[in-house]
Design a protein around this motif. Structure first.
Motif, short mmCIF file in Angstrom:
data_model
loop_
_atom_site.label_atom_id
_atom_site.label_comp_id
_atom_site.label_asym_id
_atom_site.label_seq_id
_atom_site.Cartn_x
_atom_site.Cartn_y
_atom_site.Cartn_z
N ASN A 1 0.82 -1.20 0.00
CA ASN A 1 0.00 0.00 0.00
C ASN A 1 0.86 1.25 0.00
OD1 ASN A 1 -1.68 2.16 1.74
ND2 ASN A 1 -3.09 0.86 0.60
N LEU A 2 1.89 1.28 0.85
CA LEU A 2 2.80 2.43 0.86
C LEU A 2 3.54 2.53 -0.46
CD1 LEU A 2 4.45 4.71 2.21
CD2 LEU A 2 5.98 2.93 3.10
N ILE A 3 4.03 1.42 -0.96
CA ILE A 3 4.80 1.43 -2.21
C ILE A 3 3.96 2.01 -3.35
CG2 ILE A 3 5.84 -0.08 -3.94
CD1 ILE A 3 6.55 -1.96 -1.49
N LYS A 4 2.72 1.59 -3.46
CA LYS A 4 1.85 2.07 -4.53
C LYS A 4 1.53 3.56 -4.39
CE LYS A 4 -0.62 -2.29 -5.42
NZ LYS A 4 -1.95 -2.95 -5.35
N SER A 5 1.63 4.09 -3.18
CA SER A 5 1.21 5.48 -2.96
C SER A 5 2.22 6.50 -3.48
CB SER A 5 0.99 5.72 -1.46
OG SER A 5 2.22 5.77 -0.75
N PHE A 6 3.47 6.11 -3.72
CA PHE A 6 4.47 7.09 -4.16
C PHE A 6 4.12 7.58 -5.56
CE2 PHE A 6 6.89 5.86 -0.57
CZ PHE A 6 7.85 6.84 -0.38
N ILE A 7 4.17 8.90 -5.71
CA ILE A 7 3.86 9.53 -6.99
C ILE A 7 5.00 9.27 -7.99
CG2 ILE A 7 4.96 11.78 -6.64
CD1 ILE A 7 1.35 11.38 -7.82
N LEU A 8 4.66 9.17 -9.26
CA LEU A 8 5.71 9.04 -10.28
C LEU A 8 6.35 10.39 -10.54
CD1 LEU A 8 3.87 6.42 -10.77
CD2 LEU A 8 4.96 6.40 -13.03
N ASN A 9 7.55 10.39 -11.13
CA ASN A 9 8.20 11.68 -11.31
C ASN A 9 7.63 12.50 -12.46
OD1 ASN A 9 9.65 10.31 -13.43
ND2 ASN A 9 11.14 9.67 -11.86
N ASP A 10 6.60 11.99 -13.15
CA ASP A 10 5.84 12.85 -14.06
C ASP A 10 4.68 13.52 -13.34
OD1 ASP A 10 4.05 10.77 -13.74
OD2 ASP A 10 3.80 10.36 -15.88
N GLY A 11 4.56 13.28 -12.03
CA GLY A 11 3.52 13.90 -11.22
C GLY A 11 2.19 13.17 -11.27
N LYS A 12 2.15 11.98 -11.83
CA LYS A 12 0.90 11.22 -11.94
C LYS A 12 0.98 9.96 -11.10
CE LYS A 12 -0.04 12.94 -16.61
NZ LYS A 12 -0.29 12.57 -18.02
N VAL A 13 -0.19 9.36 -10.86
CA VAL A 13 -0.23 8.09 -10.13
C VAL A 13 0.07 6.95 -11.09
CG1 VAL A 13 -1.82 8.96 -8.39
CG2 VAL A 13 -2.74 7.93 -10.47
N TRP A 14 0.46 5.82 -10.56
CA TRP A 14 0.94 4.72 -11.40
C TRP A 14 -0.15 4.19 -12.34
CZ3 TRP A 14 -1.08 -0.26 -11.18
CH2 TRP A 14 -1.88 -0.57 -10.07
#
Length: 610
Positions: free
Chosen positions: A314-327
């Motif tokens: 759950n934590l891992i999935k929550s990190f934003i991508l460096n394009d500013g979008k969600v995975w």
């Protein structure tokens, strides 16, 4: 006894007390004679210093307000080790449970409050002709700041608690056994103490001492917590805005001072041996083996030691991508590839700053190793087969801890503005807070792995996260995500869930991601240490939710989020009769003690009253 945060966060909330003297805990007033102590400013400082790291009375340790990494093996109140109860952390074994029944003995400790009130009383009644007006108001401000800090901690745990703004006589039974003061009255007194400290504590009082910027920074934390608690738990918007405005005012003071900035690479904040003069730090704790002040947190973080807990899927999935979008929505190459090396390249730099860059069986809870508090060079040396340097073993750690970071004040401030009914968040607000944090430097080692800065957060293009709660605005959702990335394995996550009234995020029955850790591609990454003799002892979960158990011959199908067979969910805690996971109950012994003296101690709201 609950595994919940405040067993670790609050100073000794589970004392086994009996008679009236024990109930209020009468510590020595000071190590010096009370009649000769209150004669100069130097002695006040000596008295106040004990509230920094903490102090002991009759063999019981009472943690200070600025514990840092703790001292020696005392690390229960530290980052990493002190905060393993949240939706960020999965354990190899049973997950920690909330309290589900009233304990026999448990009550708030008034030792720290009594000691602080002694300080305030003596300054007021014995030092009026000793101190200058500036000295008097400064030290009264320090005392009232400490009292506000302690009462805010007690209220976080218990709600209503007896409020004392004076030194209690051990013969005044009505005072010793007074009923619980309503939470709002206590927090109004906290508000007044914070305001006094904000106006009177010195702007500069020397290195590592509380000054007005430290006061303002902690006000932003305390006031944000109370404001959002009032908004979501009690649904009292008037009181919410009172505290949210205070958080904004305190944040304004720190921001507008131009004394602080975001200029330090993320992991360096936690691995430096000298944070003096660092503009990211409003307050820090310095460790120095030459004077016997060391800690042990990095020893549990050195890639050599095995640990049984790590990040949840759950934590891992929550990190934003460096394009500013969600995975789920990003069009970046590898956005949906959760192999660790790829996640490091595609996610916000704080991801690389928090984790070791390879899956390892040294972490049997998650297979991904928390590495936030260890220099990268040490991790690489251990990876090459060397033993960790002696200063990263046992109780020999000497890295400083950033007790209060400028980044926290920025995130407290922007959240308070977004939550307040009388403020509007602008793009400029985001630029000087979240986007300033996202623009911090990246370490050369991280750049070599492909890490990039995250794109700015734009009001006009907020991420569309399919996981967002419908009752949380897109802006607040992203502000909360930012806190989660910034403070992972530090103090705040469980407290944040409580003040947002979101403990359902801890429900393992409804969130299977909480029982899984890092992504492991077994054909590429698994070692014989994990697979040999471990048939049926672990499984993986694919992105589509399919669970596959290792059977000894299906290595090629073992690609997904890791889970051990011994990883079990927590017991139900929401919507249960006579259980309130948001507040701690007091023990039956304490209620009986009140009754035996002819007084009544009410049970905490949401718990059975008899």
């Amino acid at each position: 006894m609950k595994q919940k945060k405040y067993i670790l966060l609050i100073a000794v909330i589970s004392l086994f007390l009996t008679g009236c003297e024990d109930f209020l805990d009468r510590p020595p007033k000071t190590n010096m004679n009370d009649e000769t102590t209150w004669v100069n400013e130097k002695n006040i400082r000596l008295y106040a210093n004990k509230f920094y790291p903490g102090f002991s009375v009759s063999g019981t340790f009472y943690p200070g307000f600025f514990m840092g990494y703790g001292s020696g093996w005392t690390n229960s109140y530290s980052p990493l080790l002190g905060y393993t109860f949240s939706d960020d952390v999965v354990h190899n074994g049973n997950q920690g449970n909330f309290t589900r029944s009233v304990p026999n003995s448990q009550v708030w400790s008034m030792v720290v409050i009594r000691s602080i009130n002694i300080m305030i009383d003596r300054i007021e009644n014995k030092m009026g002709n000793v101190l200058t007006e500036e000295e008097y108001t400064h030290w009264m401000g320090i005392g009232r700041f400490f009292r506000a800090m302690r009462y805010s901690e007690l209220v976080l745990s218990y709600g209503d608690v007896p409020y004392y703004d004076h030194v209690v006589s051990d013969t005044d039974m009505d005072d010793l056994y007074k009923p619980r003061t309503p939470r709002n009255e206590v927090m109004d007194a906290v508000y007044d103490d914070l305001q006094y400290a904000f106006q009177n504590v010195r702007i500069n009082d020397g290195e590592m001492n509380v000054n007005r910027y430290v006061v303002a920074g902690f006000i932003s934390r305390i006031a944000l917590h109370e404001g959002t608690w009032q908004k979501y738990y009690y649904k009292n918007n008037d009181r919410a805005n009172k505290f949210l405005q205070l958080a904004i005012e305190a944040g304004d003071y720190v921001i507008n001072s131009n004394k602080y900035d975001i200029v330090t690479e993320f992991r360096e904040l936690f691995t430096s041996e000298d944070l003096k003069g660092n503009k990211d730090c409003i307050m820090y704790r310095h460790y120095d083996p030459a004077v016997g002040v060391t800690h042990s947190v990095a020893s549990y973080n050195n890639v050599s030691e095995s640990i049984n807990y790590g990040p949840t899927a759950n934590l891992i999935k929550s990190f934003i991508l460096n394009d500013g979008k969600v995975w789920q929505n990003s069009t970046m190459d590898g956005a949906k590839n959760f192999e660790l090396a790829n996640v490091i390249k595609t996610r916000d730099p704080r991801f690389e700053g928090t984790f070791y860059d390879k899956p390892t069986s040294k972490n049997r809870g998650s297979y991904w190793y928390v590495n936030k508090f260890l220099p990268r060079s040490v991790a690489k040396s251990v990876e090459a087969g060397n033993a960790p340097p002696v200063e990263f073993t046992s109780i020999n750690n000497r890295t400083d801890y950033p007790v209060l970071r400028y980044a926290e004040v920025l995130l407290n401030w922007i959240e308070a503005k977004a939550e307040s009914g009388s403020s509007t968040v602008t793009q400029d607000d985001l630029n000087k807070t979240i986007n300033k944090i996202r623009n911090r430097p990246i370490a050369p080692e991280a750049e070599a792995m492909g890490v990039q800065k995250t794109a700015p957060l734009l009001l006009a293009e907020l991420p569309d996260d399919p996981a967002r709660d419908i009752d949380v605005s897109p802006l607040l959702w992203e502000i909360r995500r930012e806190r989660r990335m910034e403070f992972a394995f530090e103090y705040s996550r469980i407290a944040d869930l409580e003040r947002w009234y979101k403990l359902e995020y801890m429900d393992t029955d409804n969130n299977i991601d909480l029982l899984h850790g890092g992504w492991v591609n077994f054909p590429k990454e698994a070692t014989s240490e994990l697979t040999t003799g471990n048939t049926g002892k672990f499984s993986i979960m694919k992105l589509n939710g399919e669970e596959v158990t290792y059977n000894g011959g299906n290595n090629n199908d073992m690609v997904g989020f890791y889970r051990t067979s011994s990883t079990n969910g927590r017991q139900p805690f929401l919507n249960q009769v006579n259980i309130n996971p948001y507040l701690s109950p007091v023990g039956r012994t304490q209620m009986d003690d009140y009754a035996s003296k002819g007084y009544v101690l009410q049970q905490t709201e949401g718990w059975p009253q008899n």
